[in-house]
Design a protein around this motif. Sequence first.
Motif, PDB file in Angstrom:
ATOM      1  N   TYR A  14      84.519 -20.891  -3.750  1.00  0.00           N
ATOM      2  CA  TYR A  14      84.277 -21.096  -5.177  1.00  0.00           C
ATOM      3  C   TYR A  14      84.595 -22.548  -5.534  1.00  0.00           C
ATOM      4  O   TYR A  14      85.420 -23.191  -4.868  1.00  0.00           O
ATOM      5  N   PRO A  15      83.959 -23.069  -6.585  1.00  0.00           N
ATOM      6  CA  PRO A  15      84.140 -24.479  -6.929  1.00  0.00           C
ATOM      7  C   PRO A  15      85.604 -24.912  -7.008  1.00  0.00           C
ATOM      8  O   PRO A  15      85.968 -25.977  -6.508  1.00  0.00           O
ATOM      9  N   ALA A  16      86.449 -24.052  -7.588  1.00  0.00           N
ATOM     10  CA  ALA A  16      87.849 -24.445  -7.771  1.00  0.00           C
ATOM     11  C   ALA A  16      88.579 -24.662  -6.444  1.00  0.00           C
ATOM     12  O   ALA A  16      89.627 -25.295  -6.407  1.00  0.00           O
ATOM     13  N   GLU A  17      88.006 -24.155  -5.349  1.00  0.00           N
ATOM     14  CA  GLU A  17      88.663 -24.305  -4.046  1.00  0.00           C
ATOM     15  C   GLU A  17      88.280 -25.606  -3.346  1.00  0.00           C
ATOM     16  O   GLU A  17      88.770 -25.887  -2.256  1.00  0.00           O
ATOM     17  N   LEU A  18      87.378 -26.380  -3.978  1.00  0.00           N
ATOM     18  CA  LEU A  18      86.913 -27.617  -3.349  1.00  0.00           C
ATOM     19  C   LEU A  18      87.572 -28.836  -3.995  1.00  0.00           C
ATOM     20  O   LEU A  18      87.990 -28.785  -5.147  1.00  0.00           O
ATOM     21  N   SER A  19      87.628 -29.911  -3.252  1.00  0.00           N
ATOM     22  CA  SER A  19      88.099 -31.171  -3.835  1.00  0.00           C
ATOM     23  C   SER A  19      87.033 -31.707  -4.791  1.00  0.00           C
ATOM     24  O   SER A  19      85.885 -31.267  -4.760  1.00  0.00           O
ATOM     25  N   GLY A  20      87.428 -32.655  -5.620  1.00  0.00           N
ATOM     26  CA  GLY A  20      86.480 -33.239  -6.569  1.00  0.00           C
ATOM     27  C   GLY A  20      85.245 -33.803  -5.889  1.00  0.00           C
ATOM     28  O   GLY A  20      84.117 -33.583  -6.319  1.00  0.00           O
ATOM     29  N   GLY A  21      85.473 -34.525  -4.809  1.00  0.00           N
ATOM     30  CA  GLY A  21      84.348 -35.137  -4.095  1.00  0.00           C
ATOM     31  C   GLY A  21      83.415 -34.081  -3.522  1.00  0.00           C
ATOM     32  O   GLY A  21      82.191 -34.219  -3.581  1.00  0.00           O
ATOM     33  N   GLN A  22      84.015 -33.014  -2.988  1.00  0.00           N
ATOM     34  CA  GLN A  22      83.190 -31.922  -2.449  1.00  0.00           C
ATOM     35  C   GLN A  22      82.423 -31.232  -3.560  1.00  0.00           C
ATOM     36  O   GLN A  22      81.246 -30.878  -3.399  1.00  0.00           O
ATOM     37  N   GLN A  23      83.083 -31.056  -4.703  1.00  0.00           N
ATOM     38  CA  GLN A  23      82.397 -30.413  -5.835  1.00  0.00           C
ATOM     39  C   GLN A  23      81.197 -31.238  -6.281  1.00  0.00           C
ATOM     40  O   GLN A  23      80.130 -30.704  -6.551  1.00  0.00           O
ATOM     41  N   GLN A  24      81.391 -32.550  -6.359  1.00  0.00           N
ATOM     42  CA  GLN A  24      80.271 -33.371  -6.815  1.00  0.00           C
ATOM     43  C   GLN A  24      79.137 -33.348  -5.802  1.00  0.00           C
ATOM     44  O   GLN A  24      77.969 -33.331  -6.176  1.00  0.00           O
ATOM     45  N   ARG A  25      79.471 -33.295  -4.517  1.00  0.00           N
ATOM     46  CA  ARG A  25      78.402 -33.222  -3.518  1.00  0.00           C
ATOM     47  C   ARG A  25      77.692 -31.875  -3.590  1.00  0.00           C
ATOM     48  O   ARG A  25      76.475 -31.792  -3.436  1.00  0.00           O
ATOM     49  N   ALA A  26      78.458 -30.822  -3.885  1.00  0.00           N
ATOM     50  CA  ALA A  26      77.821 -29.512  -4.089  1.00  0.00           C
ATOM     51  C   ALA A  26      76.889 -29.569  -5.299  1.00  0.00           C
ATOM     52  O   ALA A  26      75.793 -29.003  -5.280  1.00  0.00           O
ATOM     53  N   ALA A  27      77.335 -30.268  -6.338  1.00  0.00           N
ATOM     54  CA  ALA A  27      76.501 -30.390  -7.537  1.00  0.00           C
ATOM     55  C   ALA A  27      75.221 -31.169  -7.234  1.00  0.00           C
ATOM     56  O   ALA A  27      74.154 -30.857  -7.755  1.00  0.00           O
ATOM     57  N   ILE A  28      75.341 -32.160  -6.377  1.00  0.00           N
ATOM     58  CA  ILE A  28      74.144 -32.909  -5.967  1.00  0.00           C
ATOM     59  C   ILE A  28      73.213 -31.981  -5.194  1.00  0.00           C
ATOM     60  O   ILE A  28      71.994 -31.967  -5.411  1.00  0.00           O
ATOM     61  N   ALA A  29      73.790 -31.167  -4.305  1.00  0.00           N
ATOM     62  CA  ALA A  29      72.973 -30.210  -3.548  1.00  0.00           C
ATOM     63  C   ALA A  29      72.276 -29.241  -4.500  1.00  0.00           C
ATOM     64  O   ALA A  29      71.107 -28.899  -4.311  1.00  0.00           O
ATOM     65  N   ARG A  30      72.990 -28.811  -5.540  1.00  0.00           N
ATOM     66  CA  ARG A  30      72.380 -27.907  -6.510  1.00  0.00           C
ATOM     67  C   ARG A  30      71.169 -28.555  -7.179  1.00  0.00           C
ATOM     68  O   ARG A  30      70.134 -27.918  -7.382  1.00  0.00           O
ATOM     69  N   ALA A  31      71.321 -29.828  -7.526  1.00  0.00           N
ATOM     70  CA  ALA A  31      70.196 -30.530  -8.153  1.00  0.00           C
ATOM     71  C   ALA A  31      69.052 -30.717  -7.158  1.00  0.00           C
ATOM     72  O   ALA A  31      67.878 -30.546  -7.491  1.00  0.00           O
ATOM     73  N   LEU A  32      69.390 -31.033  -5.905  1.00  0.00           N
ATOM     74  CA  LEU A  32      68.349 -31.247  -4.893  1.00  0.00           C
ATOM     75  C   LEU A  32      67.600 -29.964  -4.560  1.00  0.00           C
ATOM     76  O   LEU A  32      66.451 -29.999  -4.111  1.00  0.00           O
ATOM     77  N   ALA A  33      68.258 -28.827  -4.793  1.00  0.00           N
ATOM     78  CA  ALA A  33      67.629 -27.545  -4.493  1.00  0.00           C
ATOM     79  C   ALA A  33      66.400 -27.302  -5.361  1.00  0.00           C
ATOM     80  O   ALA A  33      65.591 -26.429  -5.084  1.00  0.00           O
TER      81      ALA A  33
END
Lengths: 246, 216
Positions: free
Chosen positions: A136-155
């Motif tokens: 879940y997002p809260a289990e990730l570091s800030g940098g990992q969260q932002q990269r996940a958010a980038i992946a979400r946008a790229l999807a």
Amino acid sequence: MTDPLVDIRDLSLWYEKFKALDNISTSFSSGRCVVICGPSGSGKSSLLRCINRLEEFQEGDVLFEGQSLRECPNIAALRSNIGMVFQHFELYPHMSILDNITLAPRHAKGKSKADAEALAHTLLERVDIADQAKKYPAELSGGQQQRAAIARALALEPKLMLFDEPTSALDPEMIVEVLRVMRDLAKDGMTMLVVTHEMVFAREVSDEIIFMDDGKIVERKETDDFFSNPHSKRAQDFLDRILMKI
Amino acid sequence: MDWSVIINNLPFLMKGLWMSVKLATLVVIFAFPLACLIAVGRISTRRWVRYPSAIFVNAMRSNPLILIVFWFFFLVPLITGKPVGDFASVMIGFVVFFSAYFTEIIRSGIQSVGRNQIQAGLSTGLTYFQTMRMIILPQALRNMMPALITECVIVFQGTTIAYVVGLREFLNSTFLITEVTLRPAELYTFAAFVYFVVCFAGSSLARQLEKRQVRT
Ligand SMILES: Nc1ncnc2c1ncn2[C@@H]1O[C@H](COP(=O)(O)OP(=O)(O)OP(=O)(O)O)[C@@H](O)[C@H]1O
Ligand SMILES: [Mg+2]
């Protein structure tokens, strides 16, 4: 395609009585990375939000691939071609990273669950957090969260990516990993509009730089030109302040 | 005190309690989804959606429950043109009344989630409705769970009002037995005890959920 991807025409935006964007006309071509900078309150975020009509502008128009946003009958469909990355990530905290990424492909683009997940795994690999899919997002570091958010946008398999200060909520060591992902994206030819104060990133990655102040575009130059030639006094003052801080 | 009066009339009293529980449950089941829709309308940027929702909520909240129940009890048969039964008529009044209160809880739950999450959802091409349903409401629900359960307890207590139209819910059943047996002290003590148990169970559940929320 010779048309610009995004064509902004005499765009003005008010919040109540306050004019946040003042008669902006400019355009963005495919495959380019443009950095937007300027002092706080100059309208950078507002401009980005007009490009996918998250903000209902009152005057002028934005054309995306020639389609008028003002007259767009299905704005949701249009938005599903434009990825957006926020300062505070805005991952959905009640969903796993995988579900965050597959949500829009499945429900906005009509992909099957299997296809969406396959795509998500590819993208997670690309932003270097393949092992975080189940978390879940809260289990990730800030940098990992932002990269996940980038992946979400790229999807969305977008034609355009909008970044609104993607690194300003991050610690320095995490900024690097996010900027690396963005640099790779630009190299791969993604069309990007990036609001950022990371001038090193701007200098190394962007093709052009826009400087905004008071709801207006004060200056727009090729990146090399922007950094080597003297520019308007306001832009110069701003740059001095930014570079001083680094 | 002679408690045998309760034992002797237990089947009748339990039938009343079952009526109360059934009424409260159905009211919550219908009022909640209705309230979700109205709450989404309440925060809409479109005036023609927002204003009617606001008027509805404020009209309901500025009237006593007993009036709304009475009103719908006589109104529903007029609207439907044929009798739908006392239970249904009363239930509709409750649903309408409590949906207004649920709306306000849901609205503040939604607003606790924040505008940026809406923008994130919309920016990926989800419609406003999808964004609400899949992104905002689940988070809002989690935040407002304790308040919702408290409201359910209030609904349960509120069902006592159904006695005004003669529905035999728990309190009315107790009252009827009192008339016959002339043992109000025992009967009302028992009724108070039952309401206490049910409501205490509800508020304990609310506390449990609150704790679990903190952990996740
Ligand atoms: N939703 C809003 N309602 C009212 N005023 C707003 C809203 N959003 C922005 N503004 C105002 O509009 C102006 C431009 O805001 P905007 O967020 O676009 O600036 P910005 O360049 O992104 O600033 P920052 O660097 O602080 O993010 C600011 O003065 C801001 O206070
Ligand atoms: Mg901003």
